[in-house]
Motif scaffolding. Sequence first.
Motif, mmCIF file in Angstrom:
data_model
loop_
_atom_site.group_PDB
_atom_site.id
_atom_site.type_symbol
_atom_site.label_atom_id
_atom_site.label_comp_id
_atom_site.label_asym_id
_atom_site.label_seq_id
_atom_site.Cartn_x
_atom_site.Cartn_y
_atom_site.Cartn_z
ATOM 1 N N UNK A 583 0.812 -1.219 0.000
ATOM 2 C CA UNK A 583 0.000 0.000 0.000
ATOM 3 C C UNK A 583 0.843 1.266 0.000
ATOM 4 N N UNK A 584 2.003 1.246 0.661
ATOM 5 C CA UNK A 584 2.835 2.450 0.685
ATOM 6 C C UNK A 584 3.506 2.676 -0.670
ATOM 7 N N UNK A 585 3.870 1.586 -1.334
ATOM 8 C CA UNK A 585 4.358 1.693 -2.712
ATOM 9 C C UNK A 585 3.256 2.234 -3.614
ATOM 10 N N UNK A 586 2.013 1.796 -3.340
ATOM 11 C CA UNK A 586 0.885 2.259 -4.151
ATOM 12 C C UNK A 586 0.662 3.757 -3.975
ATOM 13 N N UNK A 587 0.917 4.294 -2.762
ATOM 14 C CA UNK A 587 0.828 5.744 -2.558
ATOM 15 C C UNK A 587 1.881 6.452 -3.401
ATOM 16 N N UNK A 588 3.074 5.886 -3.447
ATOM 17 C CA UNK A 588 4.140 6.458 -4.272
ATOM 18 C C UNK A 588 3.735 6.448 -5.745
ATOM 19 N N UNK A 589 3.139 5.350 -6.181
ATOM 20 C CA UNK A 589 2.662 5.247 -7.566
ATOM 21 C C UNK A 589 1.568 6.272 -7.842
ATOM 22 N N UNK A 590 0.679 6.447 -6.878
ATOM 23 C CA UNK A 590 -0.400 7.433 -6.995
ATOM 24 C C UNK A 590 0.182 8.826 -7.242
ATOM 25 N N UNK A 591 1.236 9.146 -6.512
ATOM 26 C CA UNK A 591 1.870 10.456 -6.669
ATOM 27 C C UNK A 591 2.603 10.578 -8.000
ATOM 28 N N UNK A 592 3.080 9.448 -8.528
ATOM 29 C CA UNK A 592 3.690 9.479 -9.860
ATOM 30 C C UNK A 592 2.634 9.768 -10.924
ATOM 31 N N UNK A 593 1.461 9.169 -10.771
ATOM 32 C CA UNK A 593 0.405 9.322 -11.785
ATOM 33 C C UNK A 593 -0.213 10.717 -11.714
ATOM 34 N N UNK A 594 -0.537 11.172 -10.500
ATOM 35 C CA UNK A 594 -1.242 12.448 -10.358
ATOM 36 C C UNK A 594 -0.306 13.622 -10.086
ATOM 37 N N UNK A 595 0.969 13.320 -9.855
ATOM 38 C CA UNK A 595 1.935 14.373 -9.574
ATOM 39 C C UNK A 595 1.851 14.849 -8.132
ATOM 40 N N UNK A 596 2.872 15.587 -7.710
ATOM 41 C CA UNK A 596 2.906 16.161 -6.365
ATOM 42 C C UNK A 596 2.830 17.675 -6.483
ATOM 43 N N UNK A 597 1.870 18.266 -5.779
ATOM 44 C CA UNK A 597 1.753 19.720 -5.738
ATOM 45 C C UNK A 597 2.809 20.265 -4.781
ATOM 46 N N UNK A 598 3.738 21.051 -5.315
ATOM 47 C CA UNK A 598 4.779 21.671 -4.493
ATOM 48 C C UNK A 598 4.315 23.091 -4.181
ATOM 49 N N UNK A 617 -8.171 19.389 2.201
ATOM 50 C CA UNK A 617 -7.524 18.087 2.022
ATOM 51 C C UNK A 617 -6.928 18.005 0.622
ATOM 52 N N UNK A 618 -5.611 18.018 0.564
ATOM 53 C CA UNK A 618 -4.877 17.859 -0.702
ATOM 54 C C UNK A 618 -3.950 16.669 -0.503
ATOM 55 N N UNK A 619 -4.295 15.507 -1.041
ATOM 56 C CA UNK A 619 -3.557 14.281 -0.695
ATOM 57 C C UNK A 619 -2.157 14.176 -1.276
ATOM 58 N N UNK A 620 -1.856 14.972 -2.285
ATOM 59 C CA UNK A 620 -0.563 14.847 -2.975
ATOM 60 C C UNK A 620 0.161 16.189 -2.975
ATOM 61 N N UNK A 621 0.818 16.489 -1.851
ATOM 62 C CA UNK A 621 1.468 17.799 -1.777
ATOM 63 C C UNK A 621 2.674 17.750 -0.855
ATOM 64 N N UNK A 622 3.600 18.687 -1.084
ATOM 65 C CA UNK A 622 4.582 19.083 -0.084
ATOM 66 C C UNK A 622 4.404 20.579 0.121
ATOM 67 N N UNK A 623 4.758 21.058 1.310
ATOM 68 C CA UNK A 623 4.593 22.478 1.620
ATOM 69 C C UNK A 623 5.912 23.004 2.163
ATOM 70 N N UNK A 624 6.331 24.134 1.662
ATOM 71 C CA UNK A 624 7.552 24.769 2.148
ATOM 72 C C UNK A 624 7.328 26.267 2.199
ATOM 73 N N UNK A 625 8.155 26.955 2.988
ATOM 74 C CA UNK A 625 7.943 28.393 3.028
ATOM 75 C C UNK A 625 8.696 29.084 4.137
ATOM 76 N N UNK A 626 8.305 30.334 4.361
ATOM 77 C CA UNK A 626 8.955 31.151 5.367
ATOM 78 C C UNK A 626 9.399 32.478 4.795
ATOM 79 N N UNK A 627 10.428 33.030 5.425
ATOM 80 C CA UNK A 627 10.898 34.362 5.038
ATOM 81 C C UNK A 627 12.356 34.354 4.597
ATOM 82 N N UNK A 628 12.904 33.174 4.349
ATOM 83 C CA UNK A 628 14.293 33.072 3.902
ATOM 84 C C UNK A 628 14.386 32.240 2.632
ATOM 85 N N UNK A 629 15.345 32.588 1.770
ATOM 86 C CA UNK A 629 15.565 31.844 0.527
ATOM 87 C C UNK A 629 16.507 30.668 0.800
#
Length: 666
Positions: A583-598, A617-629
Motif C-alpha cells: 500500500x505504501x508503494x501504491x501511494x508512491x505510484x499514486x503520486x507518480x500518476x497524479x503528480x505532487x503539488x509543491x 484536504x490535498x492528498x498529494x502535496x509538499x509544503x515549504x515556506x517562510x521568510x528566507x531563501x
Amino acid sequence: MANQLQFENSPYLKQHAHNPVDWMPWGPEALKKAKDENKLILVSIGYSACHWCHVMERESFENSAIAQTMNKFFVSIKIDREERPDIDQVYMLAVQLMTNAGGWPLNCICLPDGRPIYGGTYFKPHDWQNILLQIAQMWEEKPEVAFDYAEKLNNGIQRAEKLPIHPIPEQYTISDLTAIVEPWVATFDKKEGGYLKAPKFPLPNNWSFFLKYAVLAQDQEILDHVHFTLKKIGSGGIYDQIGGGFARYAVDHYWHIPHFEKMLYDNGQLLSLYAEAYQHNNDPFYKRIIEETICWAEREMLAPNHGFYSALDADSEGIEGKYYSFSQAEFETVLGKDAALFCQYFNITAQGNWEEEKTNVPICAINADRLAEKVNMSPDEWADFLKISKKKLFDYREKRVRPGLDHKQLTTWNALFMKGLIDAYRSLGNPRFLELALNNAKFISTHLIQDDANLLHQPPDSNRVISGFLDDYAFTMEAFISLYEATFDLQWLTKARQLAERAIVLFYDGAQKTFYYTSSQAEELIARKSEIMDNVIPSSASTIVRQLKRLGLFFDNANYTAIADQLLANVFPQIKTYGSAYSNWAILLLEEVYGINEIALTGDMAVAFRTELDQHYIPNKIVLGGTEENLPLLENRIGSETKAYLCKNKTCSLPQNSITALINYI
C-alpha cells in the motif's frame, strides 16, 4: 536461581529471568557456547505485550521437565523482537517458509552456526517437549539430515524478497492504478468495514492509500468505504471507548473484541489516518478519537525525557482484557441514574457481550451519538456529558491492577507517533499537539542521533548500544520532514537530509538497486535482507523511497529522485499481485500518476497561510515556506508580502495572493 536475562533492560527478557530454562541473551557468548559444545540453538522470540508469549511461558518455559530438556540439549536464546527486529525478520521468514504461517511467540531451532532447521509459533507443552526430544535425537544420530535441510532453507531465505532490476517506465498511468485497485476492492467487507476476513487489523496505511486514491480518482464508492471503515474501527471494542487509544487488532469480524495489547506504532499511524480523514470531512467523531488517543498517550505512554514508551500488555493479573472489561452492575454503580443510557450507548448487557459470563467490552453503533436527541441535548452538550461519564468509568477502572508497561523507547515507533501528533496538529490546530511533537523531536535528536549522524535503535543501556535499522532512519526522516512542513523551521528538513545521506551510505546497494534492512556495519546474520512488503507498519524500503522522493523535490536533488524511481520500478510489477501488502508503494505510484503539488508559501504571514491551507484536504502535496531563501523553490520568491506559489514538474504558477486563489488554481 535467575538466569542471564536478569541483567537485561528489556521488560520481555526480564519476564523470563526466573524461568528454570538457562536462557541467554543473543550475543557472542551464547553463539560461541553453541559452537564450542556443538549444540543446537533454540531461538525464542516474542515481546512483552504478547498474550500467547505469556501463555507459552507459563505452560512450557516454567515447566521444570521441559526446561531440563532445553538445558540439556540446546543453547536457549531469548530475543525481544522489538529490540532486535533484524534477527526476528530472518527467523520469521524461515518459519514462514517452513510452515506458511508466522507470529509470536516465534520458536526456531537452529544449527550451532545459526541456520534454522525447524520452527513454529505457539506450541502446547506436550507437543513442545516431544519436538525437542525428536530433534535432539535426530541431531545426535543423523546430523547430516539437519545440515541438508538447513542448506536448502537458507537458500530460500536468501532468495525471498529479492527483486530483479526493472527499467523505469516512461510514465505510469491511471490504468496501472486501476489494475491494482480493482482486485483489492473486491476484498472489502461492505457490512462491517475493512476486509472480508478475521482477525481484523486496522492497517492504517491501506486506508490512507484508499482515501488519497478515492479523492484523486473521484471514486465515491471507495471514499464511502474508507469513512465507513474508520467509523466502524473507532466505534468498536478495538478502540478503548473509556480511556482512548487502539488495541492491536480485533479477533472477530465486527471490530468488537480486541487483542488487548496497545502498541505505540498502531496509535501513531491511526492518529495520522484519522487526522487525514478529519481534514477531508471535519467529522467531530474523528476529532474526538484524535483527542482521546493523544490524551491516552500523554497520560500513560510519555516518559519524563519526552520519549514515548512502546506498549501496554494485553493481560492484567494474568487474564487477557481484565482491565478493560465491565459488568452491567459496575456501570450501574458508577453511573447511577445515567447507567441505562450508557449501557445502551456502549452495548452493555447483564449477560455480557463477551465470552466471559456477565463481562462486556464496550462497543458503540456508528450512529450511537444520536442518543443525544433522546435526552434532548445539542451535540456540544452531548459531547460534554459523554466526556464526564467516560471520566467516571475511567476513574473507576484506574483502581484495578493496570496492564504491564513496556518501557522501551524505540526510534521508529517514536517517529511514527511524532508524525501522528504533527498530522493531528495540522488538522485540528491544537498547539499542545505540536508542543508534544517538538519535545519528542528533541528527544530523538538528543538521545538517538549521534554526532556522526548515525541513528540508534533505542537509547543505549548498560548492556549494549543497538545501531539503527533502515526503518529507524526512514520513519525519523518522515517525521522530521513533516515537522518542517508544520513549522517551516529548516533545521528539521536539514536533519532529515543528513539522515538520508547516512542511510544511503549504510543501507543502499547501488549494484542491486535495493536498500537492505541492516547496515553494512551491523552484526552479520545468516542473511542480509531487504524489507519490501508493507505490513501493519509500512516497510522500511517503501518509506525511505517516499521520503527520498520528497527530499528530491525540496532540495532539487536528482540522486534522491533517481534512487526512488528505480526502486519503484523494481517493485511495480509486484503491487497488483497483492495491493494490501504494497500500500505504501501504491501511494508512491499514486503520486507518480497524479503528480505532487509543491506549494511554496512566502512572506511574513507564511505560517498563517499554511494554517489556512491545512483546512483543505490535498492528498498529494509538499509544503515549504517562510521568510528566507533557503530552498531552491524559495529563491527569488521571498518578500515582505505573503504569496502562495504552486509548482509541479519544475514549472511554477504566478504568485497567488490568497489560499483560496491557490486552491482554485490546484
